[in-house]
Scaffold this motif. Sequence first.
Motif, short mmCIF file in Angstrom:
data_model
loop_
_atom_site.label_atom_id
_atom_site.label_comp_id
_atom_site.label_asym_id
_atom_site.label_seq_id
_atom_site.Cartn_x
_atom_site.Cartn_y
_atom_site.Cartn_z
N VAL A 197 0.75 -1.24 -0.17
CA VAL A 197 -0.09 -0.18 0.07
C VAL A 197 0.89 1.27 0.48
CG1 VAL A 197 -1.57 1.17 0.82
CG2 VAL A 197 -1.46 -1.37 1.25
N GLY A 198 0.60 2.32 -1.03
CA GLY A 198 1.21 2.79 -1.03
C GLY A 198 0.77 4.60 0.10
N VAL A 199 1.58 5.23 0.62
CA VAL A 199 1.30 6.68 0.96
C VAL A 199 1.96 7.60 1.13
CG1 VAL A 199 -0.16 5.24 3.04
CG2 VAL A 199 2.41 6.08 3.38
N GLN A 200 1.37 8.95 0.84
CA GLN A 200 2.60 9.91 1.54
C GLN A 200 3.49 10.36 2.50
OE1 GLN A 200 0.87 13.55 0.10
NE2 GLN A 200 2.58 14.74 0.53
N THR A 201 4.23 10.61 2.46
CA THR A 201 4.90 9.58 3.44
C THR A 201 5.00 11.35 4.86
OG1 THR A 201 7.17 9.91 2.72
CG2 THR A 201 7.61 10.01 5.32
N GLY A 202 4.36 10.89 6.05
CA GLY A 202 4.23 11.94 7.11
C GLY A 202 2.99 11.50 7.44
N THR A 203 1.91 11.67 6.50
CA THR A 203 0.33 12.34 6.59
C THR A 203 -0.28 11.40 7.57
OG1 THR A 203 0.41 10.69 4.36
CG2 THR A 203 0.78 12.65 3.85
N THR A 204 -1.48 11.12 7.59
CA THR A 204 -2.12 10.14 8.33
C THR A 204 -2.27 9.10 8.15
OG1 THR A 204 -4.03 11.49 7.80
CG2 THR A 204 -3.24 12.02 10.10
N GLY A 205 -2.42 9.24 6.12
CA GLY A 205 -2.93 7.92 5.75
C GLY A 205 -1.45 6.45 5.96
N ASP A 206 -0.22 7.41 5.85
CA ASP A 206 1.10 6.76 6.92
C ASP A 206 1.40 6.34 7.81
OD1 ASP A 206 3.37 6.27 6.70
OD2 ASP A 206 4.67 7.91 6.83
N LEU A 207 0.27 7.35 8.99
CA LEU A 207 0.11 6.86 10.29
C LEU A 207 -0.20 5.98 11.17
CD1 LEU A 207 0.19 10.55 11.47
CD2 LEU A 207 2.71 8.87 11.61
N ILE B 137 -1.74 3.60 9.25
CA ILE B 137 -1.84 2.54 8.65
C ILE B 137 -0.22 1.57 8.27
CG2 ILE B 137 -0.52 2.39 6.47
CD1 ILE B 137 -2.61 0.35 4.90
N SER B 138 0.21 2.31 9.23
CA SER B 138 1.26 1.54 9.61
C SER B 138 1.54 1.26 10.95
CB SER B 138 2.49 2.46 9.79
OG SER B 138 3.14 3.33 8.69
N ASP B 139 0.04 1.67 11.97
CA ASP B 139 -0.24 1.72 13.41
C ASP B 139 -1.30 1.05 13.88
OD1 ASP B 139 2.17 2.80 14.12
OD2 ASP B 139 1.15 4.46 14.12
N ASP B 140 -2.23 0.22 12.15
CA ASP B 140 -2.86 -0.87 12.22
C ASP B 140 -2.95 -2.20 12.62
OD1 ASP B 140 -5.97 -1.65 12.08
OD2 ASP B 140 -6.30 -0.91 9.45
N GLU B 141 -3.36 -2.24 14.06
CA GLU B 141 -3.13 -3.64 14.51
C GLU B 141 -3.82 -5.07 13.56
OE1 GLU B 141 -3.53 -3.69 18.87
OE2 GLU B 141 -1.97 -2.77 18.67
N THR B 142 -4.96 -4.12 12.96
CA THR B 142 -6.17 -5.49 12.19
C THR B 142 -5.31 -5.61 10.59
OG1 THR B 142 -7.21 -3.52 10.80
CG2 THR B 142 -8.24 -4.17 13.87
N LEU B 143 -4.37 -4.96 10.27
CA LEU B 143 -3.01 -5.18 9.61
C LEU B 143 -2.07 -5.63 9.18
CD1 LEU B 143 -5.03 -2.27 7.12
CD2 LEU B 143 -6.08 -4.63 6.87
N PRO B 144 -2.06 -6.51 10.07
CA PRO B 144 -0.23 -6.62 10.94
C PRO B 144 0.24 -7.36 9.41
CG PRO B 144 -1.81 -8.68 11.44
CD PRO B 144 -2.20 -7.75 10.21
N ASN B 145 0.34 -7.70 8.38
CA ASN B 145 1.22 -7.98 7.08
C ASN B 145 0.88 -7.15 5.84
OD1 ASN B 145 1.74 -10.81 8.58
ND2 ASN B 145 -0.68 -11.42 7.96
#
Length: 266
Positions: A43-53, A55-63
Amino acid sequence: MKLKNMAALLLSGVMALSFAACGSSKIAPSDVHSVEDLDGKTVGVQTGTTGDLYISDDETLPNVKVERFSTGFEAVTALKQGKLDAVVIDDQPAQAFIRENEGLSILETEYVQEDYAICFAKGNAIAADVNAALAELKADGTLDRIVAAYINDEGKTGESYVSPADADHSKGKLIMATNAEFPPYEYKDDSGNIIGIDADLSRAIGDKIGYEVTIEDMKFDAIISAVTTGKADFGMAGMTVTEERKQSVDFSDSYYTGKQVIIVRS
């Protein structure tokens, strides 16, 4: 044969080969139909955005594998090229991207809802004046008109905000830090001027509180640093209020409720 004609033929041949190559391989649609399908995908995100924050911390998507890009445009380009399975980004920029890129769509299910606000260095007294101005701009309809100028069904820009002829800027100048890669909130027109919802709203606030606002473009993840170090007086870039960011900066009242959505190849 004249050199000019030879060059034209060579160019035509190169273009023909390029088009043939483009048409010879078809990139498959994304195998993502829900938020849950993101697990195990790239999954692509813009660095530092909330999309980045988020999905990076989403425990429901561990892989999930997160790929970071300097701009949303770069992430969407990688998606079109088949290098990503999806892109997570704010809804209005997402709509702008799919209008300009055939073969992309937005999943109906939103990822996260969020509030956008203006950020200031901790304890900056101007925040109270900005909140008062925001309240006035909401009450008199100016904020709604600014949003409507940039968000409509056709994605076209309406009449943008114009400062009153008698606007008082006697208190001096304020510097707004932004990332002009985020239509319709902030982006550059054909002349290189930064326009958009946040650009207009910042000027309207300045007019209310007695300042001329100048806008400085920078990477999104540099905005909070610019504010906290005094290089900018405030930051606006479709910035979401989060607990993590509140540890570094103060936020104004919210001026828009948006959401993070998922772009896929359709």
